[in-house]
Design an enzyme around this catalytic site. Sequence first.
Site, PDB file in Angstrom:
ATOM      1  N   ASP A 136     -25.001  54.832 109.804  1.00  0.00           N
ATOM      2  CA  ASP A 136     -25.670  53.826 108.979  1.00  0.00           C
ATOM      3  C   ASP A 136     -24.666  52.868 108.332  1.00  0.00           C
ATOM      4  O   ASP A 136     -23.510  53.210 108.142  1.00  0.00           O
ATOM      5  CB  ASP A 136     -26.425  54.588 107.865  1.00  0.00           C
ATOM      6  CG  ASP A 136     -27.716  53.901 107.465  1.00  0.00           C
ATOM      7  OD1 ASP A 136     -27.994  52.803 108.011  1.00  0.00           O
ATOM      8  OD2 ASP A 136     -28.422  54.424 106.608  1.00  0.00           O
TER       9      ASP A 136
ATOM     10  N   HIS B  10     -23.003  45.860 114.304  1.00  0.00           N
ATOM     11  CA  HIS B  10     -23.376  46.784 115.393  1.00  0.00           C
ATOM     12  C   HIS B  10     -22.248  46.885 116.426  1.00  0.00           C
ATOM     13  O   HIS B  10     -21.916  47.975 116.903  1.00  0.00           O
ATOM     14  CB  HIS B  10     -24.665  46.306 116.066  1.00  0.00           C
ATOM     15  CG  HIS B  10     -25.853  46.305 115.152  1.00  0.00           C
ATOM     16  ND1 HIS B  10     -26.136  47.347 114.288  1.00  0.00           N
ATOM     17  CD2 HIS B  10     -26.837  45.386 114.955  1.00  0.00           C
ATOM     18  CE1 HIS B  10     -27.237  47.066 113.604  1.00  0.00           C
ATOM     19  NE2 HIS B  10     -27.676  45.882 113.988  1.00  0.00           N
TER      20      HIS B  10
ATOM     21  N   LEU C 186     -16.914  67.707 125.993  1.00  0.00           N
ATOM     22  CA  LEU C 186     -17.825  67.330 124.909  1.00  0.00           C
ATOM     23  C   LEU C 186     -19.151  66.808 125.470  1.00  0.00           C
ATOM     24  O   LEU C 186     -19.153  66.006 126.417  1.00  0.00           O
ATOM     25  CB  LEU C 186     -17.173  66.211 124.064  1.00  0.00           C
ATOM     26  CG  LEU C 186     -18.038  65.577 122.986  1.00  0.00           C
ATOM     27  CD1 LEU C 186     -18.050  66.456 121.735  1.00  0.00           C
ATOM     28  CD2 LEU C 186     -17.563  64.173 122.646  1.00  0.00           C
TER      29      LEU C 186
HETATM   30  C1  LIG Z   1     -28.977  51.128 120.595  1.00  0.00           C
HETATM   31  C2  LIG Z   1     -27.529  51.445 120.392  1.00  0.00           C
HETATM   32  C3  LIG Z   1     -26.861  50.977 119.251  1.00  0.00           C
HETATM   33  C4  LIG Z   1     -25.522  51.271 119.089  1.00  0.00           C
HETATM   34  N1  LIG Z   1     -24.873  50.844 117.943  1.00  0.00           N
HETATM   35  C5  LIG Z   1     -23.454  51.049 117.656  1.00  0.00           C
HETATM   36  C6  LIG Z   1     -23.229  52.247 116.783  1.00  0.00           C
HETATM   37  C7  LIG Z   1     -23.814  52.092 115.406  1.00  0.00           C
HETATM   38  C8  LIG Z   1     -25.303  52.228 115.405  1.00  0.00           C
HETATM   39  C9  LIG Z   1     -26.121  51.096 115.837  1.00  0.00           C
HETATM   40  C10 LIG Z   1     -25.587  50.185 116.876  1.00  0.00           C
HETATM   41  N2  LIG Z   1     -24.891  52.012 120.062  1.00  0.00           N
HETATM   42  N3  LIG Z   1     -23.604  52.443 120.160  1.00  0.00           N
HETATM   43  C11 LIG Z   1     -23.520  53.162 121.294  1.00  0.00           C
HETATM   44  C12 LIG Z   1     -24.741  53.209 121.937  1.00  0.00           C
HETATM   45  C13 LIG Z   1     -25.078  53.927 123.169  1.00  0.00           C
HETATM   46  C14 LIG Z   1     -26.352  54.465 123.347  1.00  0.00           C
HETATM   47  C15 LIG Z   1     -26.650  55.179 124.496  1.00  0.00           C
HETATM   48  C16 LIG Z   1     -25.674  55.353 125.462  1.00  0.00           C
HETATM   49  F1  LIG Z   1     -25.940  56.067 126.568  1.00  0.00           F
HETATM   50  C17 LIG Z   1     -24.408  54.825 125.296  1.00  0.00           C
HETATM   51  C18 LIG Z   1     -24.101  54.116 124.149  1.00  0.00           C
HETATM   52  C19 LIG Z   1     -25.609  52.458 121.150  1.00  0.00           C
HETATM   53  N4  LIG Z   1     -26.915  52.196 121.329  1.00  0.00           N
END
Ligand SMILES: Cc1cc(N2CCCCCC2)n2ncc(-c3ccc(F)cc3)c2n1
Length: 258
Positions: free
Chosen positions: A38, A55, A149
Amino acid sequence: MFNKIWKNKEDESSSPLVYTKEDILQHPIPKHVAIIMDGNGRWAKKRALPRAAGHYEGMQVVRKITRFANELGIKILSLYAFSTENWKRPKSEVEYLMKLPEQFLTTFLPELIEENVNVRVIGNTEQLPEHTRRAVEKAIHETKDNTGLILNFALNYGSRAEITYAMQQIAKEIQNGRLSPEQITEELVSSYLMTKDLTDPDLLIRTSGEIRLSNFMLWQLAYTEFWFTDVLWPDFTEQHLLEAIAAFQKRNRRFGGV
Ligand SMILES: Cc1cc(N2CCCCCC2)n2ncc(-c3ccc(F)cc3)c2n1
């Protein structure tokens, strides 16, 4: 004083201890760490940047913390990336967020494969845009035999939806005679959840100062140690992870016993 009890509060007055990897490796490491990542929007706002910048920065921290968790010997790292409630955000922000899985995997999947990381996803992936779902399914497939992991992204995930779906499935099994009510145990319920192949989180970390679960793993967190911090996710570092694990190691874990 109350804040001191509930969460790590990094401010001018506090002089946080510095932990080393060696310190932490002296004691048992939590097998499963879950993180509610968050504070990305607030991080951007503080810098007069668009939310997307927060983000994007948060995504860089995902790579850094994944690599360090693997180094520490954590077995499962669950990251709350997108909740079922996040669809209510502005369309432009949702569109940007739905591109991040693809961006992350395009950039870091070779490194994840190299580090023997096993990518998993919990959530309703059917509702994701095709491009997002395709990228995620490719990563799951290409890392399915990795034994390091488990990097478990919660994507379009909501715990109440998960539990409701499990109840519907169990009710159907009873209706068709394959299950009787007496067979419904906590273990059976757990086996109908998206996390059925994972042990419950030992440590939950939530950044940005919010002290709530936000519909994340409500069933699975029954005996989990919680560690809250005011640090915004894009500012979260390996040292913060070490602090959280040190706090975990200091607590007597009784699982409800004496
Ligand atoms: C929607 C979203 C948002 C997102 N944020 C970056 C981290 C902070 C939180 C919100 C934004 N991140 N960061 C990595 C992924 C992801 C998700 C699935 C996957 F298989 C590989 C990477 C991701 N997905």
